[in-house]
Motif scaffolding. Structure first.
Motif, PDB file in Angstrom:
ATOM      1  N   ALA A   1       1.547  -3.754   7.080  1.00  0.00           N
ATOM      2  CA  ALA A   1       1.364  -2.723   6.055  1.00  0.00           C
ATOM      3  C   ALA A   1       2.505  -2.819   5.052  1.00  0.00           C
ATOM      4  CB  ALA A   1       1.348  -1.339   6.699  1.00  0.00           C
TER       5      ALA A   1
ATOM      6  N   THR B   1       2.686   4.569   2.609  1.00  0.00           N
ATOM      7  CA  THR B   1       2.466   3.676   3.748  1.00  0.00           C
ATOM      8  C   THR B   1       3.579   3.776   4.771  1.00  0.00           C
ATOM      9  OG1 THR B   1       1.240   2.162   2.313  1.00  0.00           O
ATOM     10  CG2 THR B   1       2.026   1.270   4.388  1.00  0.00           C
TER      11      THR B   1
ATOM     12  N   ALA C   1      -0.757   4.439   8.534  1.00  0.00           N
ATOM     13  CA  ALA C   1      -0.744   3.038   8.957  1.00  0.00           C
ATOM     14  C   ALA C   1      -0.450   2.921  10.450  1.00  0.00           C
ATOM     15  CB  ALA C   1       0.276   2.251   8.140  1.00  0.00           C
TER      16      ALA C   1
ATOM     17  N   ASN D   1       5.415  -2.873   9.611  1.00  0.00           N
ATOM     18  CA  ASN D   1       5.302  -1.969   8.462  1.00  0.00           C
ATOM     19  C   ASN D   1       6.539  -2.173   7.592  1.00  0.00           C
ATOM     20  OD1 ASN D   1       5.368   0.317   6.683  1.00  0.00           O
ATOM     21  ND2 ASN D   1       3.946   1.373   8.051  1.00  0.00           N
TER      22      ASN D   1
ATOM     23  N   SER E   1      -2.525  -4.379   4.522  1.00  0.00           N
ATOM     24  CA  SER E   1      -2.862  -3.268   3.631  1.00  0.00           C
ATOM     25  C   SER E   1      -1.821  -3.213   2.519  1.00  0.00           C
ATOM     26  CB  SER E   1      -2.908  -1.935   4.391  1.00  0.00           C
ATOM     27  OG  SER E   1      -1.638  -1.596   4.910  1.00  0.00           O
TER      28      SER E   1
ATOM     29  N   CYS F   1      -0.806  -0.825  -0.791  1.00  0.00           N
ATOM     30  CA  CYS F   1      -0.946   0.329  -1.687  1.00  0.00           C
ATOM     31  C   CYS F   1       0.356   0.436  -2.468  1.00  0.00           C
ATOM     32  CB  CYS F   1      -1.212   1.617  -0.903  1.00  0.00           C
ATOM     33  SG  CYS F   1      -1.524   3.042  -1.971  1.00  0.00           S
TER      34      CYS F   1
END
Length: 267
Positions: A8, A14, A30, A48, A76, A78
């Motif tokens: 992530a 996030t 996440a 992460n 992911s 964002c």
């Protein structure tokens, strides 16, 4: 489809602000998604790299190459929300940077999940940049189509338009908001989840106007003015913050809370 590894990348959204987790770290959507993926795939690993306050260029420069190096099955991304709040945030220029990042991530063969933001029309601090946000998130959708990415559309999530999904700073979701986003991400990935992002909130009691004014003054003093001060000083809330999970590792349970990844899961 199952995933053996997930990275992530992004900013405070996030990282998980303001969803309290174990051992002083935030949990966030996440981590919640990683928990579901770990339940489906033995040996699942999770990283992460998100850090609060980071701008799009910073995320693309530092986090994207790190994610590419880790070679996960799922990423992911964002980013861009902090840029859109600043006067110089140009959604067209941002989209070009964003597209290069998505191209690099997809070139690894990873499945990539992108996000639109929440419609800011109910947020006093962000309402004035609503058009800029809409333009950028239309770009995000176009980039997703171009590179074959999945999209989590928060703009359409009516459940996030209730202030009970947000923390006191009115910029970050609380635990309930992160839970709703995690349910939406799971649906987009085709992963079973016990939660439903189409949450219907019960009616709220009418708030006395004097109470509302007192809350607004508290928010101004405790949250807005410090945020403005950081902008004027050119500093960020994430300047001294490191990623909470800088490398791929097992997503462990509370029974393993004394391990380096023990903050991964909370009741």
């Amino acid at each position: 489809m199952t995933y053996r590894s997930y990275v992530a990348i992004g900013d405070s959204f996030t990282e998980g602000l303001n969803d309290p987790g174990h051992d002083g770290h935030f949990r966030g959507w996440a981590d919640r998604v990683a928990e579901r993926l770990a339940a489906l795939e033995p040996g699942f690993r999770y990283a992460n790299l998100a850090v609060r306050g980071k701008l799009l260029d910073q995320i693309v420069e530092r986090q994207v190459p790190a994610a590419v190096e880790l070679k996960p099955d799922l990423v992911s991304l964002c980013a861009g929300g902090n840029d859109l709040l600043r006067p110089g945030g140009d959604p067209d220029r941002m989209a070009k940077t964003f597209a290069r990042a998505v191209r690099d991530l997809r070139a690894t063969g990873a499945e990539v999940v992108l996000f639109t933001g929440v419609d800011p029309r109910d947020t006093p601090l962000m309402r004035h940049v609503r058009g800029r946000c809409a333009t950028f998130y239309l770009h995000v959708r176009s980039i997703a189509d171009l590179y074959g990415c999945r999209v989590v559309d928060q703009w359409s999530m009516q459940s996030l338009r209730d202030w009970r999904a947000w923390s006191e700073d009115r910029l970050h979701m609380n635990a309930e908001g992160h839970r709703l986003v995690a349910a939406k991400v799971c649906e987009v990935l085709g992963v079973p989840s016990e939660d439903d992002w189409r949450h219907t909130w019960p009616p709220r009691e009418r708030v006395d106007r004097r109470v509302k004014l007192r809350e607004d003054r508290l928010w101004l003093r405790e949250h807005l003015l410090p945020w403005v001060g950081r902008r004027l000083r050119g500093t960020s809330s994430g300047d001294a913050v490191d990623p909470k999970r800088p490398s791929l590792g097992p997503y462990l349970t509370m029974a393993d809370a004394d391990s380096p990844f023990g903050d991964a899961r909370t009741p």
